[in-house]
Design an enzyme around this catalytic site. Sequence first.
Site, PDB file in Angstrom:
ATOM      1  N   HIS A 123       0.870  -1.180   0.000  1.00 14.59           N
ATOM      2  CA  HIS A 123       0.000   0.000   0.000  1.00 14.59           C
ATOM      3  C   HIS A 123       0.912   1.236   0.000  1.00 14.59           C
ATOM      4  CE1 HIS A 123      -2.779   2.930   1.871  1.00 14.59           C
ATOM      5  NE2 HIS A 123      -3.771   2.115   1.552  1.00 14.59           N
ATOM      6  N   ASP A 202       3.383  -4.520   8.025  1.00 12.31           N
ATOM      7  CA  ASP A 202       2.127  -3.789   7.867  1.00 12.31           C
ATOM      8  C   ASP A 202       0.995  -4.811   7.983  1.00 12.31           C
ATOM      9  OD1 ASP A 202      -0.114  -2.431   7.150  1.00 12.31           O
ATOM     10  OD2 ASP A 202       0.586  -1.834   5.157  1.00 12.31           O
ATOM     11  N   GLN A 205      -4.280  -5.277   6.887  1.00 11.36           N
ATOM     12  CA  GLN A 205      -5.289  -6.174   6.324  1.00 11.36           C
ATOM     13  C   GLN A 205      -5.234  -7.557   6.966  1.00 11.36           C
ATOM     14  OE1 GLN A 205      -7.675  -5.362   4.159  1.00 11.36           O
ATOM     15  NE2 GLN A 205      -6.954  -3.330   3.593  1.00 11.36           N
ATOM     16  N   LYS A 228     -10.340  -0.774  10.375  1.00 15.81           N
ATOM     17  CA  LYS A 228     -10.586  -1.923   9.494  1.00 15.81           C
ATOM     18  C   LYS A 228     -10.996  -3.146  10.309  1.00 15.81           C
ATOM     19  CE  LYS A 228      -7.095  -0.405   6.137  1.00 15.81           C
ATOM     20  NZ  LYS A 228      -7.890   0.189   5.083  1.00 15.81           N
ATOM     21  N   CYS A 367      -4.797   2.574  -3.553  1.00 17.65           N
ATOM     22  CA  CYS A 367      -3.537   3.046  -2.942  1.00 17.65           C
ATOM     23  C   CYS A 367      -2.393   2.077  -3.224  1.00 17.65           C
ATOM     24  CB  CYS A 367      -3.681   3.268  -1.442  1.00 17.65           C
ATOM     25  SG  CYS A 367      -4.889   4.521  -1.042  1.00 17.65           S
TER      26      CYS A 367
HETATM   27  C1  LIG Z   1      -2.279  -2.911   3.510  1.00 16.40           C
HETATM   28  C2  LIG Z   1      -2.623  -1.538   4.001  1.00 16.40           C
HETATM   29  N1  LIG Z   1      -1.695  -0.822   4.624  1.00 16.40           N
HETATM   30  C3  LIG Z   1      -1.942   0.414   5.099  1.00 16.40           C
HETATM   31  C4  LIG Z   1      -3.181   0.983   4.938  1.00 16.40           C
HETATM   32  C5  LIG Z   1      -3.409   2.357   5.466  1.00 16.40           C
HETATM   33  O1  LIG Z   1      -4.398   2.393   6.421  1.00 16.40           O
HETATM   34  P1  LIG Z   1      -4.895   3.794   6.993  1.00 16.40           P
HETATM   35  O2  LIG Z   1      -5.430   4.568   5.822  1.00 16.40           O
HETATM   36  O3  LIG Z   1      -5.940   3.435   7.973  1.00 16.40           O
HETATM   37  O4  LIG Z   1      -3.706   4.452   7.603  1.00 16.40           O
HETATM   38  C6  LIG Z   1      -4.191   0.275   4.277  1.00 16.40           C
HETATM   39  C7  LIG Z   1      -5.514   0.875   4.050  1.00 16.40           C
HETATM   40  O5  LIG Z   1      -6.226   0.518   3.149  1.00 16.40           O
HETATM   41  C8  LIG Z   1      -3.901  -1.015   3.802  1.00 16.40           C
HETATM   42  O6  LIG Z   1      -4.826  -1.752   3.163  1.00 16.40           O
END
Ligand SMILES: Cc1ncc(COP(=O)(O)O)c(C=O)c1O
Length: 413
Positions: A123, A202, A205, A228, A367
């Site tokens: 992401h 990270d 998900q 999430k 993203c």
């Molecule tokens: C894999 C992953 N990392 C990071 C994020 C970023 O999350 P946030 O926008 O809540 O900071 C997302 C959000 O869709 C994501 O899917």
Amino acid sequence: MMFTQQEINEIRKDFEYLQGNPKVIYFDNGATSQKPKKVTDALVEYYQYENGNPHRGAHYFAMKSTEVYEGSRERVAHFIGAKKPAEVVFLRNATEALNLLAYSYGLYHLEYGDEILISILEHHSNLVPWQFVAQKTGAEMVFLRPDEDMQITEEELLQKVTSRTRIFSVTAASNVVGTMPDVKTLIRKVREIAPDVCCIVDASQYVPHHKLDVTDLDCDFLVFSGHKMLSAMGIGVLYGKEERLNAMEPFFYGGDMIEYVYECKSSYLPSPQRFEAGTVNVGGAKSLAVAMDYLEALGMDKILEYESALMNYAYDKMKKLDDVDIYTTSNLKRSPVLSFNIKDVHPHDVASILEHYHIAVRSGHHCAQPLHRSLGMNFSCRASFAFYNTFEEIDAFINHMEDVRRMMGLGLE
Ligand SMILES: Cc1ncc(COP(=O)(O)O)c(C=O)c1O
């Protein structure tokens, strides 16, 4: 034992909107989950009866909010398998946590010639902060590229990791193609070649769907967002090994993170206060703790089993459709995200037509522009599932997928 239909019907009663609007099909759980009543009630309860500014003052409200906030930290530490609550830093979201690591770790530890190893699956939140670090320090970005089925192989890892790898930051579950790398093994292998590497996961998900044990993973840091996984927005977590956190410079400076302040210098508190300057999000932290209670009461194993069954059902049905390209990995170890394109139809049109049937799917680059480019496209649609979704909803979704090309005036080829 998997959830029965009866159990799912009961679970859906906890989600007011789904209950009140049975025709609505919410398949954008990868973007943010819906919230059960227990979570929204907890927020209201906090603001009605417990609201105060924590860590400041000797009166009831200050003490109550401190108790709620620190109690939530203990709950989160337990949920993710941290050794101590001090290893849990509350921030706004995963993005803020990764930026904190870029500023407070990356800028201080990297120099020209060092390497930042990430995957092309990431992401933007786990990519753009590292680009910033690379540009500022002269370090180089190195990318793990998955094989045709979107898996990161050991050979690929061994080709890309070197003794100059200083940061290894990888997703535990892709938000586009569903890949779930074996993060524990990857970390171990990277450390064999680059013992000083800082390993970051990270888990944005991953945590909504899986049991997590950060101590077993043995990562240095791990990040995720609460929204999430059923909590309110505006609360996220940076997990870090205690010694790593306390060796890091703060990211934000100001109230509540200091020990002694003089006119021209200050000393800082240890983690977690060191990284939580200013008034914090107590209600959000409480909502996250309650969300974790809710998930654990349902059973993370049962959630995983049910969501995997939904995902496999949707994947197999979609595979049978003409004129649909699927990008999600075929590997059964995958997160419940189904990314696809319908031939000759822009993803926004697909999403708009499905919205006409009250089906919410995501469209765009999610993203993850470099990942999309590496797949030879710019955009896709994504249906992402949660335990409150049903097999009937998937049937309806797949049926309406068949309408999309017809509604665009295109025939079946
Ligand atoms: C894999 C992953 N990392 C990071 C994020 C970023 O999350 P946030 O926008 O809540 O900071 C997302 C959000 O869709 C994501 O899917």
